[in-house]
Design an enzyme around this catalytic site. Structure first.
Site, short mmCIF file in Angstrom:
data_model
loop_
_atom_site.label_atom_id
_atom_site.label_comp_id
_atom_site.label_asym_id
_atom_site.label_seq_id
_atom_site.Cartn_x
_atom_site.Cartn_y
_atom_site.Cartn_z
N ASP A 43 0.85 -1.19 0.00
CA ASP A 43 0.00 0.00 0.00
C ASP A 43 0.88 1.24 0.00
O ASP A 43 2.06 1.15 0.34
CB ASP A 43 -0.91 0.02 1.25
CG ASP A 43 -2.16 0.86 1.05
OD1 ASP A 43 -2.04 2.10 0.95
OD2 ASP A 43 -3.26 0.29 0.97
N ASP A 61 3.84 2.25 -4.43
CA ASP A 61 2.92 3.02 -5.26
C ASP A 61 2.71 2.23 -6.55
O ASP A 61 3.61 2.17 -7.39
CB ASP A 61 3.52 4.40 -5.55
CG ASP A 61 2.64 5.24 -6.46
OD1 ASP A 61 1.63 4.72 -6.98
OD2 ASP A 61 2.98 6.41 -6.67
N VAL A 62 1.53 1.64 -6.70
CA VAL A 62 1.32 0.75 -7.85
C VAL A 62 1.36 1.48 -9.19
O VAL A 62 1.51 0.85 -10.24
CB VAL A 62 -0.01 -0.06 -7.74
CG1 VAL A 62 0.02 -0.99 -6.54
CG2 VAL A 62 -1.22 0.85 -7.73
N SER A 142 -15.49 -2.40 -10.80
CA SER A 142 -16.50 -1.59 -10.08
C SER A 142 -17.76 -1.63 -10.93
O SER A 142 -17.69 -1.90 -12.14
CB SER A 142 -16.01 -0.15 -9.96
OG SER A 142 -17.04 0.71 -9.53
N TYR A 155 -12.68 7.57 -13.50
CA TYR A 155 -12.89 6.34 -12.72
C TYR A 155 -13.54 5.27 -13.59
O TYR A 155 -13.11 4.12 -13.61
CB TYR A 155 -13.75 6.67 -11.50
CG TYR A 155 -13.82 5.56 -10.48
CD1 TYR A 155 -12.72 5.23 -9.68
CD2 TYR A 155 -14.99 4.83 -10.29
CE1 TYR A 155 -12.78 4.21 -8.74
CE2 TYR A 155 -15.06 3.81 -9.35
CZ TYR A 155 -13.95 3.49 -8.58
OH TYR A 155 -14.02 2.47 -7.65
N THR A 190 -16.18 2.22 2.91
CA THR A 190 -14.73 2.41 3.09
C THR A 190 -14.38 3.89 2.89
O THR A 190 -15.23 4.69 2.50
CB THR A 190 -13.92 1.61 2.04
OG1 THR A 190 -14.13 2.22 0.76
CG2 THR A 190 -14.33 0.15 1.98
#
Ligand SMILES: NC(=O)c1ccc[n+]([C@@H]2O[C@H](COP(=O)([O-])OP(=O)(O)OC[C@H]3O[C@@H](n4cnc5c(N)ncnc54)[C@H](O)[C@@H]3O)[C@@H](O)[C@H]2O)c1
Length: 252
Positions: A43, A61-62, A142, A155, A190
């Site tokens: 993370d 950091d992906v 999503s 997004y 979340t």
């Protein structure tokens, strides 16, 4: 305490979970570890990763390909190989598209889509090294990757990309026994919900908002974790290229 953890399907399964410092990723890491997995959590915020339940907590950091390459190598060295990857790190906000900056758009796509690709690319050689035993990847899409959602161009684009990245990899690696699926959550309780709620456009209409909300309310992270665990488990042996919606019927 986890409502669903009464099984033991992941004994010794060498696992990486990104986004393990918060929300759904935290719940998935805990769920898999409870069922016997050896988990490395990654993370941006290493302090949020459950140190007790994981073998190693790595700051990563992906969106940065070279950082991901190094983190995956370190994780694999710690785990002694790799069987399972859950790509859960993600960000998002609301913004009217004619006011969105190129930087913000690129950042969301960079974390959600490019980040998922970076991790898959770095992990695949290790899954391939398992030969017949193969492995599994579970990505996070999503509802916003399956249908349009207002004020969410970046997004939606990023999660739509995750959907087809998942399907592309599933077709490419099925004969190598590497299953690649995605869970597509609906509204889940979340921190990311705060990033969306705090950026609600002032002219938002109830009709547009209603489209994104389930009449069943919100899910809890451990309900998502139960689905990730099933999709990752040997029980789902014949499942690959699936986008599993858990969304209170939003996309029904
Ligand atoms: N909560 C929802 O309603 C919902 C709905 C659909 C999809 N999702 C997806 O579920 C996933 C998990 O989100 P969540 O709801 O748990 O949110 P969250 O904000 O609680 O958790 C996301 C985690 O990802 C980490 N992260 C952010 N950028 C990162 C980066 N560049 N590199 C590594 N880690 C990074 C954050 O630090 C955080 O710990 C995301 O991919 C999100 O898009 C969430």
């Amino acid at each position: 305490m986890n409502r669903f953890a009464d099984m033991n399907r992941f004994e010794g399964v060498r696992t990486i979970v990104t986004g393990a410092g918060g929300g759904i990723g935290h719940a998935v890491a805990a769920r898999l570890a409870n069922e016997g997995a050896h988990v490395v959590g990654m993370d941006l915020r290493v302090d949020g990763i459950d140190q007790a339940g994981t073998k190693l907590a790595l700051e990563c950091d992906v969106s940065d390909a070279s950082v991901v390459d190094a983190a995956i190598e370190q994780a694999v060295a710690t785990l002694g190989g790799l069987d399972l990857v859950c790509n859960i790190a993600g960000i998002g906000h609301f913004c009217t598209t004619h006011e969105e900056t190129a930087e913000a758009f690129a950042k969301i796509v960079g974390v959600n889509l490019n980040g998922t690709f970076h991790v898959c690319r770095a992990a695949l050689p290790h899954l391939l090294a398992n030969g017949e035993a193969g492995g599994a990847i579970v990505n996070t899409a999503s509802t916003a990757g399956l249908m349009g959602q207002p004020w969410s161009a970046a997004y939606c684009a990023s999660k739509g990309g995750v959907v087809l990245l998942t399907k592309a990899l599933a077709t490419e690696y099925a004969d190598k026994n590497i299953r690649v699926n995605a869970v597509a959550p609906g509204g889940t309780n979340t921190a990311i919900q705060q990033s969306f709620a705090s950026t609600f456009p002032s002219d938002a209409t109830n009709k547009k908002i209603a489209k994104m909300m389930s009449t069943m309310g919100m899910a809890e992270p451990d309900e998502m974790a139960a689905t990730f665990a099933y999709v990752a488990s040997p029980e789902a042996r014949f499942m690959t290229g699936a986008i599993v919606t858990v969304d209170g019927g939003i996309t029904a």
